[in-house]
Design a protein around this motif. Structure first.
Motif, short mmCIF file in Angstrom:
data_model
loop_
_atom_site.label_atom_id
_atom_site.label_comp_id
_atom_site.label_asym_id
_atom_site.label_seq_id
_atom_site.Cartn_x
_atom_site.Cartn_y
_atom_site.Cartn_z
N ILE A 168 1.23 -1.02 0.12
CA ILE A 168 0.14 0.34 -0.45
C ILE A 168 0.94 1.84 -0.09
CG2 ILE A 168 -1.97 0.97 1.68
CD1 ILE A 168 -2.72 -1.37 -0.19
N GLY A 169 1.61 1.62 0.16
CA GLY A 169 2.81 2.10 0.48
C GLY A 169 3.49 2.67 -0.51
N GLU A 170 3.68 1.34 -1.41
CA GLU A 170 4.38 1.88 -2.68
C GLU A 170 3.39 2.77 -3.57
OE1 GLU A 170 5.44 -1.26 -5.90
OE2 GLU A 170 6.37 -1.36 -4.25
N LEU A 171 1.98 1.86 -3.56
CA LEU A 171 1.27 2.47 -4.32
C LEU A 171 1.12 3.83 -3.66
CD1 LEU A 171 -1.19 -0.87 -4.65
CD2 LEU A 171 0.53 0.17 -6.17
N ALA A 172 0.80 4.20 -2.95
CA ALA A 172 0.47 5.36 -2.45
C ALA A 172 1.00 6.35 -2.55
CB ALA A 172 -0.15 5.28 -0.79
N PHE A 173 2.74 6.27 -2.50
CA PHE A 173 3.70 6.98 -2.52
C PHE A 173 3.99 6.93 -3.57
CE2 PHE A 173 1.94 6.96 2.19
CZ PHE A 173 2.38 8.14 2.51
N GLY A 174 4.39 6.05 -4.34
CA GLY A 174 4.74 5.85 -5.53
C GLY A 174 7.07 5.47 -4.98
N ALA A 179 11.62 3.23 -0.36
CA ALA A 179 12.78 4.20 0.70
C ALA A 179 12.22 3.69 2.36
CB ALA A 179 14.44 4.15 0.87
N HIS A 180 11.82 5.36 2.28
CA HIS A 180 11.03 6.21 3.92
C HIS A 180 9.90 5.26 3.83
CE1 HIS A 180 13.30 10.00 3.62
NE2 HIS A 180 14.41 9.18 3.10
N VAL A 181 9.06 4.79 3.01
CA VAL A 181 8.05 3.81 3.50
C VAL A 181 8.30 2.74 4.37
CG1 VAL A 181 6.10 2.47 2.99
CG2 VAL A 181 6.76 5.19 1.93
N LYS A 182 9.13 2.00 3.49
CA LYS A 182 10.05 0.96 4.35
C LYS A 182 10.56 1.14 5.73
CE LYS A 182 11.09 -1.90 0.17
NZ LYS A 182 11.91 -1.94 -1.30
#
Length: 237
Positions: A168-174, A179-182
Motif C-alpha cells: 500500500i505504501g508503494e502504491l500510495a507514495f510511489g 525507502a522511507h516507507v519501508k
C-alpha cells in the motif's frame, strides 16, 4: 477476464474442489486483470469473494462442517504462508538506511512519522473504538474471560504490518518515498510488537488460567470438559 471469473464462480458455487479446474481459471483471471492495467491484487479479492463460506443446504448447512472457503484456506495455507508470503516479503523489503544520517533523515520525513503513528496509535484506536461501539450498541459482548486490556493488546498487535503495508505504501507514495516507507513500516511494526508484548505479558497469569480451563479433561474421557454439557439422564439408563 469476466468469463474466466464467472466460470470460476459457477464452479465454486457448485462446490467443485478440483484444483485442475480452479487453478487455471484463477491464473487466467489474475493475468488478464494484470494486463488490463488494474492492480492484480483485485483479482485475488474477486476470486476470494466468489468462494462460499458456508456449506450449502444440500450438504447439511453450516452445522455440517466447514465451508469451501475454510477448506481452501486449510489446503493452501502451507503454500501461501510457506512460499508466497516469504517470497513477496523478500522481494519487497529491501531497505537502504544510509547509516545513522540516513535513518535520522527518514524520521524527519512527515510520511514516515505518519505511517509510524498510524501503525502504533491509529490501529489500536480504530479497533478499540469499533469493538466498544459493537459492545455498546449491539448484543455483542466480550467473552467473560477477556477484558478491555486484552483487546488493547490485540489491537496493538494489529499494528504489525509488513507485506500489505509495504504494498500500500508503494502504491500510495510511489517509488520516490519507497525507502522511507519501508523504514516507517518496519519501525512501526517493531514498536507495535514490543508495546503489545508488554501489555499482554501483564495478563499472562489470566491466560494461563484460561488455558488450564480449556484443556482440562477431569473425567479423562478424551473429550475436553469445555466442550461437554450436562445432559439429564433418561429414565432407565
Amino acid at each position: 477476464m469476466l468469463a474466466a471469473l464467472a466460470l470460476f464462480t459457477v464452479l465454486v458455487q457448485r462446490r467443485v474442489r478440483s484444483w485442475r479446474l480452479l487453478l487455471p481459471l484463477a491464473a487466467i483471471t489474475w493475468a488478464l486483470v494484470h494486463a488490463s492495467g488494474v492492480h492484480a491484487t483485485v483479482a485475488g479479492v474477486l476470486l476470494g469473494f466468489a468462494v462460499p463460506v458456508l456449506r450449502s443446504p444440500k450438504s447439511g448447512g453450516p452445522d455440517a462442517g466447514p465451508g469451501l472457503a475454510e477448506h481452501f484456506e486449510h489446503r493452501f495455507r502451507p503454500l501461501s504462508a510457506g512460499v508466497a508470503v516469504p517470497v513477496f516479503a523478500f522481494l519487497s523489503a529491501g531497505v537502504t538506511l544510509g547509516g545513522v544520517d540516513g535513518l535520522m533523515s527518514a524520521f524527519r520525513d512527515p510520511v514516515v512519522l505518519g505511517i509510524v503513528v498510524g501503525l502504533i496509535v491509529g490501529k489500536p484506536i480504530g479497533i478499540m473504538t469499533a469493538t466498544w461501539l459493537m459492545a455498546r450498541f449491539t448484543h455483542a459482548d466480550l467473552d467473560e474471560n477477556l477484558s478491555w486490556v486484552d483487546m488493547l493488546g490485540l489491537s496493538m498487535l494489529a499494528g504489525i504490518g509488513f507485506t500489505v503495508s509495504l504494498l500500500i505504501g508503494e502504491l500510495a507514495f510511489g517509488m520516490g518515498d519507497d525507502a522511507h516507507v519501508k523504514v516507517a513500516v518496519l519501525a512501526g511494526s517493531v514498536t507495535a510488537a514490543l508495546l503489545a508484548t508488554v501489555v499482554l505479558r501483564l495478563r499472562n497469569r489470566a491466560y494461563r488460567r484460561i488455558h488450564e480451563i480449556e484443556t482440562a479433561d477431569l473425567d479423562q474421557d478424551g473429550v475436553l470438559d469445555v466442550y461437554e454439557t450436562d445432559r439429564p439422564e433418561t429414565a432407565g439408563s
